[in-house]
Design a protein around this motif. Sequence first.
Motif, short mmCIF file in Angstrom:
data_model
loop_
_atom_site.label_atom_id
_atom_site.label_comp_id
_atom_site.label_asym_id
_atom_site.label_seq_id
_atom_site.Cartn_x
_atom_site.Cartn_y
_atom_site.Cartn_z
N MET A 1 0.85 -1.20 0.00
CA MET A 1 0.00 0.00 0.00
C MET A 1 0.88 1.25 0.00
N PRO A 2 0.62 2.20 -0.94
CA PRO A 2 1.46 3.40 -1.01
C PRO A 2 1.38 4.22 0.27
N THR A 3 2.51 4.70 0.71
CA THR A 3 2.57 5.54 1.90
C THR A 3 2.50 7.01 1.50
N VAL A 4 2.37 7.87 2.53
CA VAL A 4 2.35 9.32 2.28
C VAL A 4 3.66 9.76 1.63
N LEU A 5 4.77 9.16 2.07
CA LEU A 5 6.06 9.50 1.50
C LEU A 5 6.14 9.11 0.02
N ASP A 6 5.56 7.96 -0.31
CA ASP A 6 5.53 7.53 -1.72
C ASP A 6 4.75 8.54 -2.57
N HIS A 7 3.63 8.99 -2.00
CA HIS A 7 2.81 9.98 -2.71
C HIS A 7 3.58 11.27 -2.93
N ARG A 8 4.33 11.70 -1.91
CA ARG A 8 5.12 12.91 -2.04
C ARG A 8 6.21 12.74 -3.08
N HIS A 9 6.82 11.57 -3.10
CA HIS A 9 7.86 11.30 -4.10
C HIS A 9 7.29 11.38 -5.52
N ARG A 10 6.10 10.85 -5.72
CA ARG A 10 5.47 10.90 -7.04
C ARG A 10 5.15 12.35 -7.43
N GLN A 11 4.62 13.10 -6.46
CA GLN A 11 4.33 14.51 -6.71
C GLN A 11 5.60 15.27 -7.07
N MET A 12 6.69 15.01 -6.34
CA MET A 12 7.95 15.68 -6.60
C MET A 12 8.47 15.35 -7.99
N ARG A 13 8.43 14.08 -8.37
CA ARG A 13 8.92 13.68 -9.69
C ARG A 13 8.09 14.34 -10.80
N ARG A 14 6.76 14.37 -10.61
CA ARG A 14 5.89 14.99 -11.60
C ARG A 14 6.18 16.49 -11.71
N ALA A 15 6.36 17.13 -10.55
CA ALA A 15 6.64 18.57 -10.55
C ALA A 15 7.99 18.87 -11.18
N LEU A 16 8.99 18.03 -10.90
CA LEU A 16 10.31 18.24 -11.48
C LEU A 16 10.27 18.10 -13.00
N LYS A 17 9.44 17.18 -13.50
CA LYS A 17 9.29 17.02 -14.94
C LYS A 17 8.67 18.27 -15.56
N TRP A 18 7.64 18.81 -14.90
CA TRP A 18 7.00 20.04 -15.39
C TRP A 18 7.99 21.20 -15.37
N SER A 19 8.72 21.32 -14.26
CA SER A 19 9.69 22.41 -14.15
C SER A 19 10.77 22.28 -15.22
N ALA A 20 11.26 21.05 -15.42
CA ALA A 20 12.29 20.82 -16.44
C ALA A 20 11.76 21.13 -17.84
N SER A 21 10.50 20.77 -18.09
CA SER A 21 9.91 21.03 -19.41
C SER A 21 9.80 22.52 -19.67
N LEU A 22 9.35 23.27 -18.66
CA LEU A 22 9.24 24.72 -18.81
C LEU A 22 10.61 25.35 -19.01
N PHE A 23 11.59 24.85 -18.26
CA PHE A 23 12.93 25.41 -18.39
C PHE A 23 13.53 25.06 -19.75
N ALA A 24 13.24 23.85 -20.25
CA ALA A 24 13.69 23.48 -21.59
C ALA A 24 13.09 24.41 -22.64
N GLY A 25 11.80 24.75 -22.45
CA GLY A 25 11.16 25.72 -23.34
C GLY A 25 11.85 27.07 -23.28
N TYR A 26 12.23 27.47 -22.08
CA TYR A 26 12.95 28.74 -21.92
C TYR A 26 14.30 28.70 -22.63
N LEU A 27 15.01 27.58 -22.49
CA LEU A 27 16.31 27.45 -23.17
C LEU A 27 16.15 27.48 -24.68
N PHE A 28 15.05 26.91 -25.20
CA PHE A 28 14.80 26.96 -26.64
C PHE A 28 14.59 28.40 -27.10
N ILE A 29 13.80 29.16 -26.34
CA ILE A 29 13.58 30.57 -26.68
C ILE A 29 14.91 31.34 -26.60
#
Length: 222
Positions: A1-29
């Motif tokens: 059963m997923p723990t609260v920490l597991d949920h936070r890790h998933r949220q962090m990974r998802r957020a880091l992907k979004w942040s990296a994608s936005l920053f990649a867009g910035y680097l392209f511009i």
Amino acid sequence: MPTVLDHRHRQMRRALKWSASLFAGYLFITYQVLTDGFMVRIDRELSELEHPRFTGTVGFIVRRLDDLGLRGVSGIALLIVALYISRRFKTWRPINLGLLSFISLNVVVGAFKYGLGRTKPRDGFDILHAGGMSYPSGHASNAIFIWGVVAYLIYRYAHVDRYNGRLASAGVGLLALTVCVVSLLRNTHWFLDLFGGLLLGGALLVLIIAIDRFFPSHSQLH
């Protein structure tokens, strides 16, 4: 059963992907600006349009809308909100988060501004490494990042439901868009300055929120 920490890790990974994608867009511009790429044509075409002259009451209102992207205005708003929440909940966390946000944004944006030195459209020419401070737009970055942190602090510490939280997010987006449109109308920034500023500010905003949510405090309600 997923723990609260597991949920936070998933949220962090998802957020880091979004942040990296936005920053990649910035680097392209940024690459487009550095290499005089095809998107720079948008800058020149918009700059060559006839820009309206705002005077009187309309001019005053337009300038105040533009001021929403100033570091002083957004920074003071962030300071007031952070101080109030810190005193209300007896925690230094909002102040620390506010300071981290304000400093990180200005260091990152300032480094790119000094490094690229792009001139402003009002100068009548587009040159890099000329001592200009046009790219990326600090107004756009401040509007999306600092006002985004203000909305986030209110959401995290006040009794705000998800619906109103989404309205606040939409409000920040509308504010940022307004600042960008006003800057284009006043010809104070190239289009790519503003687009790049939004991407950079958005990347930092997602990253800061992800870090704060990964290490929650007892005084946060959501």
